[in-house]
Design an enzyme around this catalytic site. Structure first.
Site: not given
Length: 210
Positions: A57, A75-77
């Site tokens: 991203k 960010c990625d969760s």
């Protein structure tokens, strides 16, 4: 001089975290095909998947003309439960099944962060880190599970829950950085900025001069 930060995410929770921390930023989102990114790398554990997607991203947004001269944070969760990676459930039936298994138990929420420095004369850094926290869920009743899912809140959330919304009522405790559970660890961002030679105070738009 205030540095320019771009958040490569349309998440309102992440925007709110940055705003409450006094960090000026704007949002610029790319259309990254998350399943395709993960598939290209084969089998990944949830920790590594969160970092890979955050990097995809951030680097996609950093390549856009509108990002020139900025710092970009992606960010990625990914939620890890029973050894499985859980992203967004999207469908009510999936969310009900997941939350029914999770209640009274715990899992680990991994939030990957990736910073790209596109500033002229900047560090040129492209660096990342993962902040993980263990989430302990209360013993929800069947009716609570159904009504929570009916609210629609968990359908677009990694792991089918939130800490900063209705789901917070069903979380007994967090071991780790609660900001990471919401979606962006401010302390992890500070560490990445430091590695790029940027103090986090440079992102405080109204910081008093010394």
């Amino acid at each position: 001089m205030t540095a320019r930060l771009i958040l490569a995410s349309r998440s309102p929770a992440r925007t709110k975290l940055l705003a409450e921390a006094g960090i000026e930023h704007r949002v610029l989102v790319s259309d990254v095909d998350e399943p395709a990114v993960v598939a290209a790398y084969g089998e990944l554990d949830p920790h590594d998947a969160s970092l890979l997607l955050a990097r995809a991203k951030a680097e996609a947004v950093a390549s856009l003309p509108d990002a020139d001269g900025s710092l970009v944070i992606g960010c990625d969760s990914v939620f890890e439960f029973d050894g499985e990676a859980h992203g967004k459930p999207y469908e009510s039936a999936v969310a009900i099944e997941r939350i029914s298994r999770m209640r009274g138990r715990s899992g680990v929420l991994h939030t990957g962060h990736w910073l790209v420095d596109t500033r002229d004369g900047g560090s040129g850094a492209t660096i990342g880190a993962v902040s993980s926290a263990t989430v302990y869920f209360g013993a929800m009743t069947d009716d609570e599970v159904r009504r929570y899912v009916a609210s629609g809140e968990p359908l677009q959330c990694a792991g089918s829950f939130t800490l900063d919304g209705l789901g917070g009522a069903f979380i007994d405790r967090i071991d780790g950085d609660p900001h990471a559970v919401v979606g962006l660890s401010i302390s992890t961002l500070r560490a990445l900025l430091h590695s790029a030679g940027v103090p986090i105070t440079a992102l405080w738009g109204d910081a008093p001069a010394l």
